[in-house]
Design a protein around this motif. Structure first.
Motif, PDB file in Angstrom:
ATOM      1  N   ASN A 131      47.978  44.569  31.065  1.00  0.00           N
ATOM      2  CA  ASN A 131      46.921  44.038  31.952  1.00  0.00           C
ATOM      3  C   ASN A 131      46.267  43.069  31.193  1.00  0.00           C
ATOM      4  O   ASN A 131      45.732  43.455  30.080  1.00  0.00           O
ATOM      5  CB  ASN A 131      46.076  45.297  32.451  1.00  0.00           C
ATOM      6  CG  ASN A 131      46.773  46.178  33.302  1.00  0.00           C
ATOM      7  OD1 ASN A 131      47.860  45.472  33.958  1.00  0.00           O
ATOM      8  ND2 ASN A 131      46.247  47.319  33.818  1.00  0.00           N
ATOM      9  N   GLU A 133      42.856  42.661  30.895  1.00  0.00           N
ATOM     10  CA  GLU A 133      41.553  43.236  30.453  1.00  0.00           C
ATOM     11  C   GLU A 133      42.282  44.054  29.247  1.00  0.00           C
ATOM     12  O   GLU A 133      41.256  44.457  28.550  1.00  0.00           O
ATOM     13  CB  GLU A 133      40.879  43.735  31.287  1.00  0.00           C
ATOM     14  CG  GLU A 133      40.509  43.015  32.572  1.00  0.00           C
ATOM     15  CD  GLU A 133      39.413  41.909  32.191  1.00  0.00           C
ATOM     16  OE1 GLU A 133      39.019  41.841  30.984  1.00  0.00           O
ATOM     17  OE2 GLU A 133      39.037  40.986  33.176  1.00  0.00           O
ATOM     18  N   HIS A 170      40.826  43.339  36.704  1.00  0.00           N
ATOM     19  CA  HIS A 170      40.466  42.274  35.801  1.00  0.00           C
ATOM     20  C   HIS A 170      39.609  41.118  36.529  1.00  0.00           C
ATOM     21  O   HIS A 170      39.782  40.975  37.573  1.00  0.00           O
ATOM     22  CB  HIS A 170      41.829  41.855  35.217  1.00  0.00           C
ATOM     23  CG  HIS A 170      42.712  41.250  36.268  1.00  0.00           C
ATOM     24  ND1 HIS A 170      43.751  41.811  36.931  1.00  0.00           N
ATOM     25  CD2 HIS A 170      42.951  39.802  36.496  1.00  0.00           C
ATOM     26  CE1 HIS A 170      44.532  41.152  37.511  1.00  0.00           C
ATOM     27  NE2 HIS A 170      44.128  39.752  37.340  1.00  0.00           N
ATOM     28  N   THR A 171      39.114  40.316  35.537  1.00  0.00           N
ATOM     29  CA  THR A 171      38.521  39.126  36.123  1.00  0.00           C
ATOM     30  C   THR A 171      39.273  38.016  36.472  1.00  0.00           C
ATOM     31  O   THR A 171      40.234  37.771  35.701  1.00  0.00           O
ATOM     32  CB  THR A 171      37.264  38.757  35.070  1.00  0.00           C
ATOM     33  OG1 THR A 171      36.724  39.590  34.699  1.00  0.00           O
ATOM     34  CG2 THR A 171      36.651  37.505  35.690  1.00  0.00           C
ATOM     35  N   ARG A 174      41.150  35.658  33.794  1.00  0.00           N
ATOM     36  CA  ARG A 174      41.374  36.240  32.526  1.00  0.00           C
ATOM     37  C   ARG A 174      42.946  35.988  32.380  1.00  0.00           C
ATOM     38  O   ARG A 174      43.368  36.021  31.206  1.00  0.00           O
ATOM     39  CB  ARG A 174      40.713  37.683  32.787  1.00  0.00           C
ATOM     40  CG  ARG A 174      41.280  38.550  31.478  1.00  0.00           C
ATOM     41  CD  ARG A 174      40.871  37.949  30.366  1.00  0.00           C
ATOM     42  NE  ARG A 174      41.255  38.595  28.947  1.00  0.00           N
ATOM     43  CZ  ARG A 174      41.412  37.951  27.876  1.00  0.00           C
ATOM     44  NH1 ARG A 174      41.239  36.559  27.557  1.00  0.00           N
ATOM     45  NH2 ARG A 174      42.200  38.660  26.821  1.00  0.00           N
TER      46      ARG A 174
END
Length: 408
Positions: A131, A133, A170-171, A174
């Protein structure tokens, strides 16, 4: 790993395999890989029905901290079951769940155990899912030092509101940053995963995701239509009327957008949902699955296949840990594939590949259906003349229907 497991036949407590699984002394050994299932997630995505657990769902008796030791115990069991046969590992794939919730050192220890017990080919492909993040530059550097060669990041979308519907945390942006960090850490092969057809996603949203992927310059992209699985949060929301069910025509249009954009960006399809920059960028581990080779799946709920024997492990990390600690097989059940089973599976999987499927696999009715598919523009006529069934772009949109006709 899907959450539902079949019943199958009882699996021996010592994990032993029938002699037929090892073939004869003159039989060529198929490629051999390892899958390591890491069943932990920080939170559950709304569309996911894989065999994964958050900290709140684990309960007592299962520990994320000791998971590497559990997986290593199963790897050693695999060595005992397969005996002294020389089976160097061509591919290793860590999936989940979120493998990168474990310390990089733990993933490295598991990989080292596979290397120590079986050996890795010099050009072995070693992948982990991640992932965005869950990693940083230091973590990625440790993975590269441990021998990992490939990363697969779950991007899914470049739009915040689409990620929100999917319960991805998550952003936006990212995942693209992760590609740059992975390159800096020395990774040559990087995949970004996308999902299309999320309720509320527009054509503009999907195009933005494709543009963002191409700007990041990974050498591999996987793009999957959103599938609504029973028991997931997104299925519940659809049932309540909070969000709409994905439309099949919209999904087809999104696939066409993806193929056009990715092809123009230098990535060619080699499996219906996968595009790569060249042959070296293809996911060799997935190709091992798609071509019926051998692999050992370690971890809760993981599936394995050796020589026509397929088995699957118990789902929950607690009984899994208890069994491997006792030196027992964690297998819950297994099946022995017949020649007909293997023929059908080859059609199901190989037809999805750009390399195609040999027409020799088809029976009379299936061959007649393939001839009709050529006339309908679903199979490439020139490849058919070469005794191969290869999907056209139109055929890729209708791949499931084509397969159903050909297995007769």
């Amino acid at each position: 790993m899907p959450s539902a497991l079949p019943d199958g036949l009882p699996a021996p407590i010592d994990g032993s395999l029938p002699a037929s699984a090892f073939g004869g002394p003159e039989d060529p050994q198929p490629p051999f890989g390892f899958y390591v299932h890491v069943p932990y997630c920080a939170s559950r995505c709304g569309y996911c029905d894989f065999n994964t657990y958050t900290a709140a769902e684990l309960g007592g008796g299962a520990s994320q901290a000791s998971y590497a030791d559990d997986a290593i115990a199963e790897i050693r069991l695999a060595r005992r079951v397969l005996g002294d046969a020389d089976r160097p590992v061509e591919t290793v794939f860590f999936g989940g769940g979120t493998p990168t919730l474990l310390p990089a050192a733990d993933l490295g220890r598991i990989l080292a155990a596979i290397r120590d017990e079986f050996g890795l080919l010099p050009d072995a492909e070693v992948t982990t899912e991640a992932n965005p993040e869950s990693v940083d530059p230091g973590y990625l550097a440790h993975l590269r030092e441990a021998g990992f060669t490939r990363l697969s990041f779950g991007m899914q979308s470049a739009r915040a509101h689409v990620l929100q519907v999917l319960d991805r945390h998550h952003t936006p942006g990212r995942a693209q940053e992760c590609v740059a960090e992975a390159r800096a850490a020395g990774f040559a092969h990087i995949n970004l995963d996308l999902i299309y057809g999320t309720p509320g996603e527009t054509d503009e949203d999907w195009q933005a995701s494709l543009d963002a992927v191409l700007a990041a310059e990974p050498d591999h992209v996987s793009a999957y239509a959103l599938i609504i699985e029973d028991g997931t949060r997104i299925a519940t929301r659809i049932r309540r009327g909070e969000i709409p069910l994905p439309d099949d025509d919209v999904l087809a249009d999104r696939y066409l957008m993806a193929d056009e954009a990715l092809t123009a960006g230098g990535l060619g399809w080699y499996e219906v949902s996968n595009w790569a920059a060249d042959g070296a960028a293809r996911c060799r581990h997935n190709e091992l699955y798609w071509t019926g080779a051998d692999w050992w799946g370690a971890g809760p709920g993981a599936h394995s296949h050796i020589g026509g024997v397929r088995w699957w492990n118990v789902k929950h990390p607690k009984p899994y840990a208890e069994r491997v600690a006792a030196g027992e097989s964690p297998a819950q059940g297994r099946e022995l594939l017949t020649e007909e089973d293997r023929r059908v599976e080859r059609i199901l999987l190989e037809l999805r590949l750009k390399d195609g499927m040999p027409l020799s696999l088809l029976k009379d009715r299936g061959f007649a259906a393939a001839e009709a598919a050529v006339e309908e523009g679903l199979l490439e006529p020139d490849k058919f003349a070469d005794r191969k069934a290869v999907l056209t772009l139109k055929g890729r949109l209708l791949a499931d229907a084509v397969v159903r006709d050909l297995v007769d």
